[in-house]
Design a protein around this motif. Sequence first.
Motif, PDB file in Angstrom:
ATOM      1  N   ILE A   1      19.807 -63.408  -7.843  1.00 42.85           N
ATOM      2  CA  ILE A   1      19.956 -64.698  -7.182  1.00 42.85           C
ATOM      3  C   ILE A   1      20.101 -65.759  -8.271  1.00 42.85           C
ATOM      4  O   ILE A   1      19.720 -65.537  -9.429  1.00 42.85           O
ATOM      5  N   PRO A   2      20.668 -66.928  -7.945  1.00 41.42           N
ATOM      6  CA  PRO A   2      20.967 -67.904  -9.000  1.00 41.42           C
ATOM      7  C   PRO A   2      19.766 -68.328  -9.839  1.00 41.42           C
ATOM      8  O   PRO A   2      19.887 -68.461 -11.072  1.00 41.42           O
ATOM      9  N   THR A   3      18.604 -68.582  -9.243  1.00 41.07           N
ATOM     10  CA  THR A   3      17.450 -69.003 -10.042  1.00 41.07           C
ATOM     11  C   THR A   3      17.006 -67.905 -10.999  1.00 41.07           C
ATOM     12  O   THR A   3      16.611 -68.180 -12.137  1.00 41.07           O
ATOM     13  N   SER A   4      17.061 -66.660 -10.570  1.00 44.27           N
ATOM     14  CA  SER A   4      16.689 -65.568 -11.456  1.00 44.27           C
ATOM     15  C   SER A   4      17.729 -65.374 -12.558  1.00 44.27           C
ATOM     16  O   SER A   4      17.392 -65.010 -13.686  1.00 44.27           O
ATOM     17  N   TYR A   5      18.981 -65.621 -12.223  1.00 46.19           N
ATOM     18  CA  TYR A   5      20.026 -65.586 -13.256  1.00 46.19           C
ATOM     19  C   TYR A   5      19.692 -66.588 -14.364  1.00 46.19           C
ATOM     20  O   TYR A   5      19.735 -66.256 -15.556  1.00 46.19           O
ATOM     21  N   LEU A   6      19.379 -67.812 -13.971  1.00 41.01           N
ATOM     22  CA  LEU A   6      19.069 -68.832 -14.975  1.00 41.01           C
ATOM     23  C   LEU A   6      17.878 -68.424 -15.837  1.00 41.01           C
ATOM     24  O   LEU A   6      17.835 -68.708 -17.035  1.00 41.01           O
ATOM     25  N   ALA A   7      16.920 -67.756 -15.226  1.00 41.30           N
ATOM     26  CA  ALA A   7      15.693 -67.402 -15.944  1.00 41.30           C
ATOM     27  C   ALA A   7      15.841 -66.157 -16.817  1.00 41.30           C
ATOM     28  O   ALA A   7      15.210 -66.072 -17.879  1.00 41.30           O
ATOM     29  N   TYR A   8      16.659 -65.196 -16.387  1.00 41.41           N
ATOM     30  CA  TYR A   8      16.633 -63.882 -17.028  1.00 41.41           C
ATOM     31  C   TYR A   8      17.974 -63.368 -17.555  1.00 41.41           C
ATOM     32  O   TYR A   8      17.983 -62.463 -18.392  1.00 41.41           O
ATOM     33  N   ALA A   9      19.086 -63.862 -17.074  1.00 44.65           N
ATOM     34  CA  ALA A   9      20.369 -63.277 -17.476  1.00 44.65           C
ATOM     35  C   ALA A   9      20.616 -63.496 -18.968  1.00 44.65           C
ATOM     36  O   ALA A   9      20.222 -64.517 -19.538  1.00 44.65           O
ATOM     37  N   VAL A  10      21.278 -62.528 -19.593  1.00 44.16           N
ATOM     38  CA  VAL A  10      21.525 -62.577 -21.035  1.00 44.16           C
ATOM     39  C   VAL A  10      23.000 -62.306 -21.321  1.00 44.16           C
ATOM     40  O   VAL A  10      23.700 -61.649 -20.560  1.00 44.16           O
ATOM     41  N   ASP A  11      23.444 -62.827 -22.466  1.00 45.28           N
ATOM     42  CA  ASP A  11      24.795 -62.569 -22.967  1.00 45.28           C
ATOM     43  C   ASP A  11      24.696 -61.454 -24.005  1.00 45.28           C
ATOM     44  O   ASP A  11      24.597 -61.708 -25.196  1.00 45.28           O
ATOM     45  N   PHE A  12      24.721 -60.213 -23.535  1.00 41.88           N
ATOM     46  CA  PHE A  12      24.552 -59.085 -24.448  1.00 41.88           C
ATOM     47  C   PHE A  12      25.835 -58.794 -25.222  1.00 41.88           C
ATOM     48  O   PHE A  12      25.782 -58.272 -26.328  1.00 41.88           O
ATOM     49  N   THR A  13      26.980 -59.141 -24.658  1.00 39.62           N
ATOM     50  CA  THR A  13      28.246 -58.873 -25.346  1.00 39.62           C
ATOM     51  C   THR A  13      28.536 -59.890 -26.439  1.00 39.62           C
ATOM     52  O   THR A  13      29.387 -59.655 -27.304  1.00 39.62           O
ATOM     53  N   GLY A  14      27.855 -61.040 -26.399  1.00 44.47           N
ATOM     54  CA  GLY A  14      28.056 -62.049 -27.424  1.00 44.47           C
ATOM     55  C   GLY A  14      29.330 -62.859 -27.280  1.00 44.47           C
ATOM     56  O   GLY A  14      29.789 -63.476 -28.253  1.00 44.47           O
ATOM     57  N   ASP A  15      29.880 -62.909 -26.076  1.00 45.31           N
ATOM     58  CA  ASP A  15      31.127 -63.661 -25.888  1.00 45.31           C
ATOM     59  C   ASP A  15      30.889 -65.094 -25.431  1.00 45.31           C
ATOM     60  O   ASP A  15      31.828 -65.824 -25.108  1.00 45.31           O
ATOM     61  N   GLY A  16      29.614 -65.508 -25.399  1.00 47.31           N
ATOM     62  CA  GLY A  16      29.288 -66.876 -25.023  1.00 47.31           C
ATOM     63  C   GLY A  16      29.054 -67.093 -23.540  1.00 47.31           C
ATOM     64  O   GLY A  16      28.752 -68.209 -23.118  1.00 47.31           O
ATOM     65  N   ARG A  17      29.190 -66.026 -22.731  1.00 52.87           N
ATOM     66  CA  ARG A  17      28.970 -66.145 -21.285  1.00 52.87           C
ATOM     67  C   ARG A  17      28.065 -65.017 -20.813  1.00 52.87           C
ATOM     68  O   ARG A  17      28.203 -63.886 -21.251  1.00 52.87           O
ATOM     69  N   ARG A  18      27.175 -65.342 -19.899  1.00 57.78           N
ATOM     70  CA  ARG A  18      26.335 -64.310 -19.265  1.00 57.78           C
ATOM     71  C   ARG A  18      27.088 -63.836 -18.026  1.00 57.78           C
ATOM     72  O   ARG A  18      26.848 -64.303 -16.926  1.00 57.78           O
ATOM     73  N   ASP A  19      27.991 -62.899 -18.239  1.00 61.75           N
ATOM     74  CA  ASP A  19      28.964 -62.548 -17.201  1.00 61.75           C
ATOM     75  C   ASP A  19      28.515 -61.315 -16.427  1.00 61.75           C
ATOM     76  O   ASP A  19      28.778 -60.184 -16.831  1.00 61.75           O
ATOM     77  N   ILE A  20      27.873 -61.550 -15.283  1.00 60.19           N
ATOM     78  CA  ILE A  20      27.438 -60.437 -14.428  1.00 60.19           C
ATOM     79  C   ILE A  20      28.464 -60.112 -13.350  1.00 60.19           C
ATOM     80  O   ILE A  20      28.260 -59.187 -12.566  1.00 60.19           O
ATOM     81  N   TRP A  21      29.578 -60.862 -13.325  1.00 55.67           N
ATOM     82  CA  TRP A  21      30.596 -60.671 -12.287  1.00 55.67           C
ATOM     83  C   TRP A  21      31.751 -59.774 -12.759  1.00 55.67           C
ATOM     84  O   TRP A  21      32.506 -59.266 -11.962  1.00 55.67           O
ATOM     85  N   SER A  22      31.872 -59.604 -14.054  1.00 53.78           N
ATOM     86  CA  SER A  22      32.983 -58.833 -14.620  1.00 53.78           C
ATOM     87  C   SER A  22      32.905 -57.369 -14.214  1.00 53.78           C
ATOM     88  O   SER A  22      31.832 -56.845 -13.888  1.00 53.78           O
TER      89      SER A  22
END
Length: 378
Positions: A206-227
């Motif tokens: 959910i969006p609030t959990s994304y803000l709290a926990y999502a990470v940019d593991f690929t290092g491309d500058g975006r926390r892209d969980i939709w790709s």
Amino acid sequence: MILGRRQFGFGMGALALSACAGTPALQGSGPAPLADDLRPVPDAGHAAWVAAFRGRALAGGISAATFDAAFRNAGFVPGVITRDRNQPESSRTLEDYLSIAVSDERVAKGRAAYARQRSTLAAIETRYGVDPTIVTAIWGLESFYGERRGDVPVVSATSTLAYEGRRAAFFEQQLLAALKILQAGDVAPDRMTGSWAGAMGHTQFIPTSYLAYAVDFTGDGRRDIWSDDPTDSLASTAAYLSRSGWQRGLRWGGEAGPGAPAGRIIQPQPGGPQFAVTGNFDAIKRYNNSDLYAIGVGHLADRIGGAGPLRGSFPPDANGMTKDDRIALQRRLTARGYDTGGTDGVIGTKSRAAISAYQASIGQPATGVPSLALLASL
């Protein structure tokens, strides 16, 4: 306070499987076409609410450009209201839940997905300490390994639910968080899609959990969980579990008996198998606060890792039928041309409809209730 990822009590899973409606967070296989009632439509009341919300959003740090871009193609989504008001109570047994959560298909796809992502998962484990089979199992339960991530526009869905008002404060919070994600540039408005309730990506944040926990593991500058690339989603799930108390090297638990780790004993279904569970079981429950879900994740992870089925058995159901009896009933109904939705031993909506149709065809009351007598008549 950060809400647990599923403390709001619903997700894509109850919608995805007619056979397990009401079970926690469980996705079925195959593509899920977007229903007509999940497409945004114009609505004067919703538009007025959005206009009023605009001031609150800008006061909360959202730029006018971000807000206007987010709502350019947004609208009211009638289907989210229908689904929010008609969520069934969870009544499935552990046996039914595991029949779908750890089906042969889900295990086979999970082993293939694990093999494909082995190097990525190993790197994620090195950083976060979370067992890669656990991460893979969550991926499997949440979106069937990325096959069903949801196509409902998140801004439209969350604004509809905030406007509807039953949980206005919660969904306004999710909407504001979604706008912050857009403003950060992690995703474009037209790509921010998810479940009818706003859960997004391969592992349904959910969006609030994304803000709290999502990470940019690929290092491309975006926390892209939709790709289509699940890397950031899988890493974000591991980060979530790590921050929820996951202990590196500790098993989640296992069926009680030889080889089980030390832990407290639980028996979610009377007469069924018992499980010894550890603190990592509780960490999984931070992802979804359900014993069935946590056992489903743990057992699926074990199966992905090569373990066999549970040793223990489950008792007959309230109708005196075992799982084998229910499977036999479904197979015999299917052979006669009735659509049971599968032969997994789970008597869901389609199976009940098939039973009712058969009962009516032989002059019996169409109750939709399975029985040994019905099985014998087939």
